[in-house]
Motif scaffolding. Structure first.
Motif, PDB file in Angstrom:
ATOM      1  N   CYS A 121     -22.854 -42.000   9.114  1.00 48.77           N
ATOM      2  CA  CYS A 121     -21.604 -41.351   8.693  1.00 48.77           C
ATOM      3  C   CYS A 121     -20.358 -42.043   9.236  1.00 48.77           C
ATOM      4  N   GLU A 122     -20.487 -42.816  10.325  1.00 50.70           N
ATOM      5  CA  GLU A 122     -19.311 -43.450  10.919  1.00 50.70           C
ATOM      6  C   GLU A 122     -19.086 -44.871  10.410  1.00 50.70           C
ATOM      7  N   LEU A 123     -19.914 -45.336   9.482  1.00 51.41           N
ATOM      8  CA  LEU A 123     -19.740 -46.681   8.939  1.00 51.41           C
ATOM      9  C   LEU A 123     -18.584 -46.724   7.955  1.00 51.41           C
ATOM     10  N   GLU A 124     -18.090 -47.924   7.702  1.00 53.96           N
ATOM     11  CA  GLU A 124     -17.011 -48.099   6.729  1.00 53.96           C
ATOM     12  C   GLU A 124     -17.502 -47.766   5.319  1.00 53.96           C
ATOM     13  N   ASP A 125     -16.548 -47.450   4.431  1.00 60.52           N
ATOM     14  CA  ASP A 125     -16.904 -47.028   3.079  1.00 60.52           C
ATOM     15  C   ASP A 125     -17.641 -48.113   2.295  1.00 60.52           C
ATOM     16  N   ASP A 126     -17.386 -49.388   2.608  1.00 62.99           N
ATOM     17  CA  ASP A 126     -18.062 -50.448   1.882  1.00 62.99           C
ATOM     18  C   ASP A 126     -19.517 -50.627   2.320  1.00 62.99           C
ATOM     19  N   LYS A 127     -19.900 -49.983   3.421  1.00 64.49           N
ATOM     20  CA  LYS A 127     -21.273 -50.081   3.906  1.00 64.49           C
ATOM     21  C   LYS A 127     -22.077 -48.802   3.655  1.00 64.49           C
ATOM     22  N   PHE A 128     -21.387 -47.681   3.536  1.00 68.32           N
ATOM     23  CA  PHE A 128     -22.091 -46.414   3.320  1.00 68.32           C
ATOM     24  C   PHE A 128     -21.166 -45.445   2.613  1.00 68.32           C
ATOM     25  N   SER A 129     -21.701 -44.794   1.567  1.00 73.34           N
ATOM     26  CA  SER A 129     -20.937 -43.799   0.825  1.00 73.34           C
ATOM     27  C   SER A 129     -21.511 -42.420   1.117  1.00 73.34           C
ATOM     28  N   GLU A 130     -20.770 -41.643   1.885  1.00 73.22           N
ATOM     29  CA  GLU A 130     -21.222 -40.291   2.208  1.00 73.22           C
ATOM     30  C   GLU A 130     -21.301 -39.433   0.956  1.00 73.22           C
ATOM     31  N   GLN A 131     -20.372 -39.654   0.031  1.00 74.36           N
ATOM     32  CA  GLN A 131     -20.360 -38.864  -1.201  1.00 74.36           C
ATOM     33  C   GLN A 131     -21.621 -39.121  -2.031  1.00 74.36           C
ATOM     34  N   GLN A 132     -22.031 -40.366  -2.165  1.00 74.90           N
ATOM     35  CA  GLN A 132     -23.230 -40.690  -2.939  1.00 74.90           C
ATOM     36  C   GLN A 132     -24.488 -40.160  -2.259  1.00 74.90           C
TER      37      GLN A 132
END
Length: 341
Positions: A121-132
């Protein structure tokens, strides 16, 4: 685990994942797993021979968990696992299979998504999408709810139903209809500790200071006028020894909203004349990992930080929220980042 035609096709089109290749960069039949293919106009229906039976789907998931997830860092294999578990669910849907095997497979996939939400959850948006990730988790849980209902109609009970119904409630904490659905469950499910704890979190997460919905603010949850904004109890319960680990991981997704409501409640409760509340006390009550994280959110919400006592204190009681450049003042108030230098 992968149809022969798809294996050749993806190798020809350079569509292989690095985790599916051998040491020479070619497709390894023992590592290649059927990929998810989105249903869309122009895509032909899969051949019956390309749809994997339940036993193969279960073995495929065993391989993904035991051989891939166990051997590679989550950041490296997460995208691959999310796509391949989605393909597994797709094959169950194509065959309309809703038996015990389908339940067991979907439960393991749901646990995988919950752990990913916690670990990444603390990764950048380009590495992980919490919404997806949340979207896929909700779909898995919805399928499980349907499976449980269908199996109960056949007189079949499952061991983990209460656990995953509790997770379903946690993913819908601001849905006012979720308690009505829970009350229609059989008594042995409704009184299960998992479900009782989830409903307790549901009550503690409700707010009565949400911004009203407008043309620029859509899909806002309704305010619950009689709720207590009991944010301190919420975070204490998250850390309680009898709160299941996966439930606490899933609740982490709701922390920003609960903290926002808590800071708004504090801003109403404390007068501006008050010397301020020590930031460390606020950090402890709202379970922030670090003081810096709290200071950054205080800055976003327009709460001044007072450094007059040598330790940061948050000045609540702000009647007018200004823009970001007016929160800190020369002399008594200092930009919080200097405290950490």
């Amino acid at each position: 685990m992968c149809p022969d035609f798809e294996l050749v096709e993806r190798e020809y089109q350079n569509g292989l994942d690095p985790l599916e290749m051998d040491e020479y960069g070619s497709a390894d039949p023992d590592k290649t797993v059927k990929a998810y293919r989105r249903s869309a106009a122009g895509n032909e229906q899969p051949l019956p021979s390309d749809v994997r039976p339940p036993s193969v789907l279960k073995d495929t998931l065993d391989y993904l968990v035991d051989n891939v997830l166990s051997e590679y860092p989550l950041l490296k294999c997460h995208g691959f696992l999310r796509d391949r578990t989605r393909s597994i669910r797709q094959d169950f849907t194509l065959q309309n299979i809703r038996d015990i095997t389908a339940v067991q497979v979907h439960e393991r996939i749901a646990r995988f998504h919950i752990l990913c939400l916690h670990e990444m959850c603390e990764l950048e948006d380009d590495k992980f999408s919490e919404q997806q990730e949340t979207e896929q988790l909700r779909k898995v849980l919805l399928s499980l709810i349907e499976f449980y209902d269908d199996l109960r109609d056949e007189g079949i009970e499952t061991a983990n139903e209460a656990e995953f119904r509790a997770y379903y409630i946690i993913t819908h904490l601001r849905d006012n209809d979720i308690t009505r659905q829970a009350m229609s469950l059989p008594p042995h499910i409704f009184t299960n500790p998992y479900l009782k704890r989830a409903l307790e979190f549901y009550g503690l997460a409700q707010r009565n200071n949400e911004i009203e919905e407008s043309s620029s603010r859509r899909n806002k949850p309704e305010n619950i006028e009689a709720c207590q904004n009991y944010y301190s109890r919420f975070f204490k319960l998250v850390g309680a020894p009898d709160t299941p680990f996966l439930m606490a991981c899933l609740l982490e997704w709701h922390f920003p909203e609960v903290r926002k409501g808590a800071l708004k409640a504090m801003n109403k409760a404390y007068l501006m004349q008050h010397q301020g509340v020590e930031a460390e006390d606020v950090r402890r009550v709202l379970a922030y990992d670090t003081l810096r994280q709290l200071m950054e959110e205080a800055y976003v919400y327009g709460l001044p930080v007072d450094m007059g006592l040598g330790q940061p204190s948050i000045r609540f009681g702000q009647k007018y929220h200004t823009n970001k450049k007016a929160f800190f003042f020369a002399g008594k108030f200092h930009l919080f980042s200097s405290f950490f230098l």
